[in-house]
Design an enzyme around this catalytic site. Structure first.
Site, short mmCIF file in Angstrom:
data_model
loop_
_atom_site.label_atom_id
_atom_site.label_comp_id
_atom_site.label_asym_id
_atom_site.label_seq_id
_atom_site.Cartn_x
_atom_site.Cartn_y
_atom_site.Cartn_z
N HIS A 165 -0.21 4.51 12.79
CA HIS A 165 -1.56 4.33 12.24
C HIS A 165 -1.50 3.72 10.85
O HIS A 165 -0.57 3.97 10.09
CB HIS A 165 -2.37 5.64 12.25
CG HIS A 165 -1.84 6.75 11.39
ND1 HIS A 165 -2.31 6.99 10.11
CD2 HIS A 165 -0.89 7.70 11.63
CE1 HIS A 165 -1.67 8.05 9.61
NE2 HIS A 165 -0.80 8.50 10.51
N ASP A 217 -4.31 3.87 8.80
CA ASP A 217 -5.27 4.53 7.90
C ASP A 217 -4.55 5.63 7.13
O ASP A 217 -3.47 6.08 7.53
CB ASP A 217 -6.47 5.11 8.68
CG ASP A 217 -6.10 6.24 9.62
OD1 ASP A 217 -5.02 6.14 10.27
OD2 ASP A 217 -6.85 7.22 9.74
N ASP A 221 3.03 8.48 5.26
CA ASP A 221 2.06 8.82 6.32
C ASP A 221 0.91 7.84 6.35
O ASP A 221 -0.08 8.02 5.69
CB ASP A 221 1.55 10.25 6.06
CG ASP A 221 0.55 10.71 7.09
OD1 ASP A 221 0.49 10.10 8.18
OD2 ASP A 221 -0.18 11.66 6.80
N GLU A 245 -6.35 7.97 12.67
CA GLU A 245 -5.51 9.14 12.90
C GLU A 245 -5.89 10.28 11.97
O GLU A 245 -5.86 11.45 12.36
CB GLU A 245 -4.03 8.77 12.71
CG GLU A 245 -3.06 9.76 13.36
CD GLU A 245 -2.65 10.93 12.47
OE1 GLU A 245 -2.06 11.89 12.98
OE2 GLU A 245 -2.92 10.88 11.24
N GLU A 246 -6.25 9.93 10.75
CA GLU A 246 -6.55 10.97 9.76
C GLU A 246 -7.95 11.58 9.95
O GLU A 246 -8.34 12.48 9.22
CB GLU A 246 -6.41 10.41 8.34
CG GLU A 246 -5.02 9.85 7.99
CD GLU A 246 -3.91 10.90 7.97
OE1 GLU A 246 -4.18 12.09 8.23
OE2 GLU A 246 -2.75 10.52 7.70
N ASP A 254 6.08 9.36 12.77
CA ASP A 254 5.03 9.99 11.96
C ASP A 254 5.40 11.45 11.69
O ASP A 254 4.53 12.28 11.46
CB ASP A 254 3.68 9.88 12.68
CG ASP A 254 2.49 10.11 11.76
OD1 ASP A 254 2.68 10.08 10.53
OD2 ASP A 254 1.37 10.33 12.28
N HIS A 287 -0.37 13.84 2.45
CA HIS A 287 -1.71 14.44 2.28
C HIS A 287 -1.92 14.99 0.85
O HIS A 287 -2.96 15.53 0.56
CB HIS A 287 -2.00 15.57 3.28
CG HIS A 287 -2.11 15.11 4.70
ND1 HIS A 287 -2.90 15.76 5.63
CD2 HIS A 287 -1.56 14.06 5.34
CE1 HIS A 287 -2.79 15.14 6.80
NE2 HIS A 287 -1.99 14.10 6.64
#
Lengths: 460, 460
Positions: B89, B91, B122, B155-156, B182, B429
């Site tokens: 991903h 995003d 990520d 994805e997020e 990931d 994150h």
């Protein structure tokens, strides 16, 4: 000198003006918590001062403080006569959420016989009763005893500067009794007077687990989650009988005799109505006490706020670093809030598991208070209520706390008579706060007659 | 066809460009959760598509969805050869709180050998590994098998449109295996591959007591406080051994044999370092399992968020009408998230006292997943890791959940190989997210060799 006939007469002649003046005061948004209303708070103080002057006070002054001002006024007729000190407040709670009001909070309207506006009951309406009762006495032969007034503007934000003011003005405030109208009655058909108030100990807890927010998938189940730990600690503070488990919590609690409990249970109370009003299927509280007793004479513990982790929309899988709670305990005679705060803090720190760090921060406290009922002032108030409302007021024990009342006792050595004219349905601090027109007008009569009876009893 | 020598050679010649290109992608703030970055998300999709084209993809397209687009690309050389489908991903998570970053989140810098930027690990960095590995193969004799790429932008935020996309494009996505980068490795000295992922059941609880916020002085101790009740309910969800008490919760849990537990406990792990890293004095978790086991093979329950009552500055004595919590359970093979969600909801409703109303709302769920290790694809990945990192990768069981992996299995019938090159210290994150330069570059080699070995094994 003033009689029930005179108060009734004067009231019927001035009723509309009494309402108009209160409405004018209610239109001033004197919200003490919000700096944006600072000028309005000053305006309300000036309004109150002006009305004391108009009613015939000798001195009426706006005393500035580090915060919002205190209005002081008096009428001293004879140093040998007893003196009543009236306390009240002209500041109000914030009105938000505005959208839940059916009418503008600062544009009073009368609806179903009640004045709807922020501050109508708490405390502008109840405070203004005393200014109009003062006027009524002055216009009907003068006050029968000395009167002093202290009306503050920070009651809704903790009365911080009031404490300084009374400590610095002990001589000026010298009196025989304090009268406060800032509580409620059971019902208009059941007048009552609060004779005891609970104390309070309010603390904040911070539980810290890991040093940063973690992914709950990666670390969950292996690292103590501060929210789960906080929930466990909160749960452990009460046993299955809802007794507070903090060691020593009940040690000094004044237990009422069965006779006293029987007496207080004579107060009109209907559990079904109570549940229906709150839309709950069941009540919950300390075993072997009923709802009235739980509210009036038992110490309690409530979480007032809790937060931690992700509280927005949707889902986030966080194992947070911290969780917080605000907890208050309501105390009864003879609990001491300093002691209880200390016991609570020590207990909480002692039960914290090694997997987290716990910080307990005391916020504020107040002592419980009991009004002695074998005094001239209490008897005079009782008689005035009976004269105006047709029934002797029921003495009630209140769950709420008015920390300044115990301050008055400590600093000025004075007891307080709680002549409250509100009702629980007035929704103070909430949207659509209201105050009965009847309560307002009858309150004025009651207060005027109280002074008369108190002066008579004090003379002997 | 491509060898370790060739990958090493190509890498050393193109290293700087590989970093420059990734930096360019990291500079695009493609935050999928925040509508304000909508155009940047599109821009990132176009960037990714362009790089596939430049590397020699036959088809490269930006497929619009109801939300953010999915980039699809492929290179089909021979229908008889096996096909690898790469998922990733482009995003990223929001970067706030910005003030905790030591450098700008969308202005990548290299610090201590790591690329610091939101999305570096990520998943932009790990995803871009696959584009550069594709280029590397194309420039060194072409890909040894068919390759397809599906790079999404949601994805997020839950991959909602990806599920629709794969359901509608089963033929287009037809492959032999899915490869995803990931996840993370234990350490650069201890390469590892996740072979199991936990499932998840995420729910929200609302506890309603009285129909309005009450004054905790007046009603406290006599009316159930929804925060106290919620704390009790949460506490009761785990017993003193930290076993989840929801009836049936463990019924389908696949218990590992002692031999399997011994095997997983060979992974390098130091409890003191673990505690030191999180600044905790003790760990906490299910009795009779150690920390690695609690994280990897045991189902867990965590409160991810809690709120109720007054949570601002200072003190407010409210007995709130409502209290809320977000709770997630991580599930292991063979737990079914639909079943667990149902069991949890029923249990919570059954333990709610009559004094409150409890509403349980499921948020989302995902099945646990296990990668079979006796396959060509797993063996090829294992071999590629060993070739580049010098050691056979340790198979690990991860606590995190990637719900799409079980979706791929369900809808496409495909297993996923989790070739993660990140480290737990990458702070995904969180502020200062980073990704090792070495991890990025070695990742490119590893992936290129994986395709080569997979093609060879698949040929027989």
């Amino acid at each position: 000198m003033i009689t029930k006939e005179e108060t009734g007469q004067y009231l019927s002649e001035n009723k509309q003006r009494f309402l108009d003046e209160l409405f004018e005061l209610l239109r001033i948004p004197s919200v003490s918590a919000d700096p944006k209303f600072k000028d309005d708070v000053q305006k309300a103080a000036q309004f109150v001062k002006g009305k004391f002057e108009a009613a015939g006070a000798d001195n009426a002054e706006v005393c500035q403080t580090k915060g919002h001002p205190i209005v002081y006024a008096d009428k001293i007729i004879d140093p040998n006569l007893p003196t009543v000190l009236v306390y009240g407040h002209y500041d109000v709670q914030p009105a938000d959420p505005y959208e839940l009001w059916d009418s503008e909070p600062f544009n009073p309207v009368i609806k179903n016989g009640k004045i709807v506006a922020r501050g109508s009951a708490d405390d502008k309406g109840q405070m203004y009763i005393h200014i109009k009762a003062f006027e009524m006495m002055m216009k009907n032969g003068g006050v029968p005893c000395n009167v002093k007034f202290m009306i503050e503007g920070e009651e809704e934000v903790g009365s911080e500067n009031l404490e300084i003011f009374i400590a610095e003005n002990k001589e000026k405030l010298k009196s025989d009794v304090i009268v406060i109208s800032d509580t409620s009655m059971i019902a208009n058909e059941h007048p009552s007077m609060a004779v005891s108030l609970k104390g309070i100990s309010y603390l904040e807890i911070e539980v810290t687990g890991p040093n940063r927010d973690l992914h709950s998938g990666v670390y969950g189940g292996a690292v103590a989650n501060p929210i789960n730990v906080l929930a466990r600690m909160i749960t452990s503070l009460q046993d299955e009988n809802r007794k507070v488990t903090v060691p020593g919590f009940y040690d000094k609690v004044l237990e009422l005799t069965q006779a006293e409990r029987d007496e207080m249970n004579k107060a009109p109370f209907n559990l079904d109505d109570f549940k229906k009003d709150l839309n709950i299927d069941d009540v919950e509280g300390e075993a072997s006490y009923n709802t009235l007793e739980r509210m009036g004479i038992r110490p309690t513990l409530d979480v007032n706020g809790i937060w931690g982790g992700y509280i927005g929309e949707g889902a986030k899988t966080v194992l947070p670093s911290k969780a917080h709670a605000k907890i208050s305990m309501r105390l009864v005679p003879n609990q001491n809030h300093h002691e209880i705060t200390k016991l609570f803090k020590e207990h909480l720190e002692s039960i914290a598991p090694k997997s987290v760090k716990v910080k307990v921060t005391p916020h504020h406290g107040g002592m419980p208070y009991v009004t002695p009922t074998d005094t001239d002032s209490y008897k005079a108030a009782e008689k005035a209520f009976e004269k105006v409302w047709g029934k002797k007021p029921i003495p009630t024990r209140e769950g709420g706390s008015i920390p300044i009342v115990s301050l008055f006792k400590d600093i000025l050595g004075l007891d307080s008579i709680l002549m409250g004219f509100g009702l629980n349905s007035d929704a103070i601090h909430s949207p659509n706060e209201s105050f009965g027109v009847e309560n307002y007008l009858k309150g004025i009569e009651t207060v005027a007659l109280f002074h008369q009876y108190f002066a008579e009893l004090g003379k002997k």
